[in-house]
Design a protein around this motif. Sequence first.
Motif, PDB file in Angstrom:
ATOM      1  N   ARG A   1     -29.635  -7.774  16.441  1.00 60.16           N
ATOM      2  CA  ARG A   1     -29.276  -6.393  16.501  1.00 60.16           C
ATOM      3  C   ARG A   1     -30.220  -5.513  15.737  1.00 60.16           C
ATOM      4  O   ARG A   1     -30.686  -5.821  14.716  1.00 60.16           O
ATOM      5  CB  ARG A   1     -27.830  -5.980  16.136  1.00 60.16           C
ATOM      6  CG  ARG A   1     -27.278  -4.805  15.844  1.00 60.16           C
ATOM      7  CD  ARG A   1     -26.012  -4.584  15.344  1.00 60.16           C
ATOM      8  NE  ARG A   1     -24.894  -5.250  15.956  1.00 60.16           N
ATOM      9  CZ  ARG A   1     -23.711  -5.178  15.909  1.00 60.16           C
ATOM     10  NH1 ARG A   1     -23.248  -4.962  14.621  1.00 60.16           N
ATOM     11  NH2 ARG A   1     -22.879  -5.673  16.570  1.00 60.16           N
TER      12      ARG A   1
ATOM     13  N   SER B   1     -25.077   7.860  30.019  1.00 57.59           N
ATOM     14  CA  SER B   1     -24.557   7.571  28.859  1.00 57.59           C
ATOM     15  C   SER B   1     -25.642   7.145  27.979  1.00 57.59           C
ATOM     16  O   SER B   1     -25.502   7.251  26.707  1.00 57.59           O
ATOM     17  CB  SER B   1     -23.305   6.601  28.998  1.00 57.59           C
ATOM     18  OG  SER B   1     -24.212   5.268  29.117  1.00 57.59           O
ATOM     19  N   GLY B   2     -26.727   6.539  28.586  1.00 63.67           N
ATOM     20  CA  GLY B   2     -27.620   5.864  27.809  1.00 63.67           C
ATOM     21  C   GLY B   2     -27.559   4.537  27.391  1.00 63.67           C
ATOM     22  O   GLY B   2     -28.324   3.836  26.844  1.00 63.67           O
ATOM     23  N   GLN B   3     -26.262   4.084  27.515  1.00 67.67           N
ATOM     24  CA  GLN B   3     -25.900   2.614  27.266  1.00 67.67           C
ATOM     25  C   GLN B   3     -25.416   1.843  28.313  1.00 67.67           C
ATOM     26  O   GLN B   3     -24.723   2.200  29.160  1.00 67.67           O
ATOM     27  CB  GLN B   3     -24.554   2.509  26.275  1.00 67.67           C
ATOM     28  CG  GLN B   3     -24.294   1.465  25.533  1.00 67.67           C
ATOM     29  CD  GLN B   3     -23.112   1.642  24.524  1.00 67.67           C
ATOM     30  OE1 GLN B   3     -22.106   1.616  24.802  1.00 67.67           O
ATOM     31  NE2 GLN B   3     -23.558   1.632  23.213  1.00 67.67           N
TER      32      GLN B   3
ATOM     33  N   PRO C   1     -30.552   8.740  27.490  1.00 63.21           N
ATOM     34  CA  PRO C   1     -29.596   8.869  28.420  1.00 63.21           C
ATOM     35  C   PRO C   1     -30.069   9.499  29.940  1.00 63.21           C
ATOM     36  O   PRO C   1     -29.323   9.158  30.925  1.00 63.21           O
ATOM     37  CB  PRO C   1     -28.522  10.210  28.004  1.00 63.21           C
ATOM     38  CG  PRO C   1     -29.118  10.736  26.680  1.00 63.21           C
ATOM     39  CD  PRO C   1     -30.280   9.596  26.222  1.00 63.21           C
TER      40      PRO C   1
ATOM     41  N   VAL D   1     -30.736  -2.239  20.310  1.00 65.17           N
ATOM     42  CA  VAL D   1     -30.009  -3.351  21.161  1.00 65.17           C
ATOM     43  C   VAL D   1     -29.201  -4.288  20.292  1.00 65.17           C
ATOM     44  O   VAL D   1     -29.345  -4.476  19.145  1.00 65.17           O
ATOM     45  CB  VAL D   1     -31.159  -4.210  21.752  1.00 65.17           C
ATOM     46  CG1 VAL D   1     -31.863  -3.443  22.782  1.00 65.17           C
ATOM     47  CG2 VAL D   1     -31.818  -4.785  20.857  1.00 65.17           C
ATOM     48  N   ASP D   2     -28.097  -4.848  21.064  1.00 68.32           N
ATOM     49  CA  ASP D   2     -27.410  -5.916  20.470  1.00 68.32           C
ATOM     50  C   ASP D   2     -27.132  -7.155  21.498  1.00 68.32           C
ATOM     51  O   ASP D   2     -26.344  -6.986  22.543  1.00 68.32           O
ATOM     52  CB  ASP D   2     -25.996  -5.095  20.335  1.00 68.32           C
ATOM     53  CG  ASP D   2     -24.902  -6.247  19.389  1.00 68.32           C
ATOM     54  OD1 ASP D   2     -25.297  -7.278  18.991  1.00 68.32           O
ATOM     55  OD2 ASP D   2     -23.806  -5.504  19.124  1.00 68.32           O
TER      56      ASP D   2
ATOM     57  N   ALA E   1     -35.194   2.006  21.873  1.00 65.62           N
ATOM     58  CA  ALA E   1     -33.715   1.533  22.175  1.00 65.62           C
ATOM     59  C   ALA E   1     -33.371   0.932  20.990  1.00 65.62           C
ATOM     60  O   ALA E   1     -34.131   0.230  20.111  1.00 65.62           O
ATOM     61  CB  ALA E   1     -33.487   0.844  23.365  1.00 65.62           C
TER      62      ALA E   1
ATOM     63  N   VAL F   1     -26.210  -5.280  25.102  1.00 70.47           N
ATOM     64  CA  VAL F   1     -25.946  -3.856  25.277  1.00 70.47           C
ATOM     65  C   VAL F   1     -27.280  -3.003  24.934  1.00 70.47           C
ATOM     66  O   VAL F   1     -27.799  -3.710  23.710  1.00 70.47           O
ATOM     67  CB  VAL F   1     -24.876  -3.469  24.570  1.00 70.47           C
ATOM     68  CG1 VAL F   1     -24.572  -1.897  24.632  1.00 70.47           C
ATOM     69  CG2 VAL F   1     -23.436  -3.973  24.917  1.00 70.47           C
TER      70      VAL F   1
ATOM     71  N   GLU G   1     -24.891  -2.554  29.698  1.00 67.55           N
ATOM     72  CA  GLU G   1     -24.571  -3.964  29.436  1.00 67.55           C
ATOM     73  C   GLU G   1     -25.933  -4.495  30.248  1.00 67.55           C
ATOM     74  O   GLU G   1     -26.206  -4.048  31.226  1.00 67.55           O
ATOM     75  CB  GLU G   1     -23.553  -4.293  30.055  1.00 67.55           C
ATOM     76  CG  GLU G   1     -22.349  -3.706  29.193  1.00 67.55           C
ATOM     77  CD  GLU G   1     -20.949  -4.352  29.637  1.00 67.55           C
ATOM     78  OE1 GLU G   1     -20.995  -5.486  30.264  1.00 67.55           O
ATOM     79  OE2 GLU G   1     -20.017  -3.475  29.343  1.00 67.55           O
TER      80      GLU G   1
ATOM     81  N   ASP H   1     -28.905   0.717  23.825  1.00 69.34           N
ATOM     82  CA  ASP H   1     -28.641   2.037  23.737  1.00 69.34           C
ATOM     83  C   ASP H   1     -29.864   2.759  23.688  1.00 69.34           C
ATOM     84  O   ASP H   1     -30.668   2.487  22.821  1.00 69.34           O
ATOM     85  CB  ASP H   1     -27.840   2.220  22.526  1.00 69.34           C
ATOM     86  CG  ASP H   1     -27.047   3.713  22.424  1.00 69.34           C
ATOM     87  OD1 ASP H   1     -27.254   4.405  23.381  1.00 69.34           O
ATOM     88  OD2 ASP H   1     -26.405   3.699  21.496  1.00 69.34           O
TER      89      ASP H   1
ATOM     90  N   GLY I   1     -22.695   0.063  33.302  1.00 67.88           N
ATOM     91  CA  GLY I   1     -22.932   1.313  32.469  1.00 67.88           C
ATOM     92  C   GLY I   1     -22.727   2.487  33.106  1.00 67.88           C
ATOM     93  O   GLY I   1     -22.435   2.520  34.354  1.00 67.88           O
TER      94      GLY I   1
END
Length: 98
Positions: A6, A82-84, A48, A22-23, A20, A43, A86, A45, A78
Amino acid sequence: MTDAYRGPAVVVLGDVEHHALVDLSIHRDSEWGRISLQSWDGVVDAAPEIDWFNSPEADEVTLRMPDGREGRFVATAGALGSGQVEICGTGPAPFGDF
């Protein structure tokens, strides 16, 4: 054994780099005490304005970790704008212990 990351990363989409957060996690399936299958996902992020699904470069996305390791992935889910998203890795994980 480190199976998760993360933190910061760089997404390379075509010739453009995007910073970005990330997770990410690695999933290992064992059979008789041996690892038989490994996959990674998570994920991302990022900005966007990235078009994860309709961009001609969307199937050529690379994730670069702070230590320089890289891995390829595809966006799997996604909301546009949104910019996020999976993601699902398409090769060796660019993080974790080997």
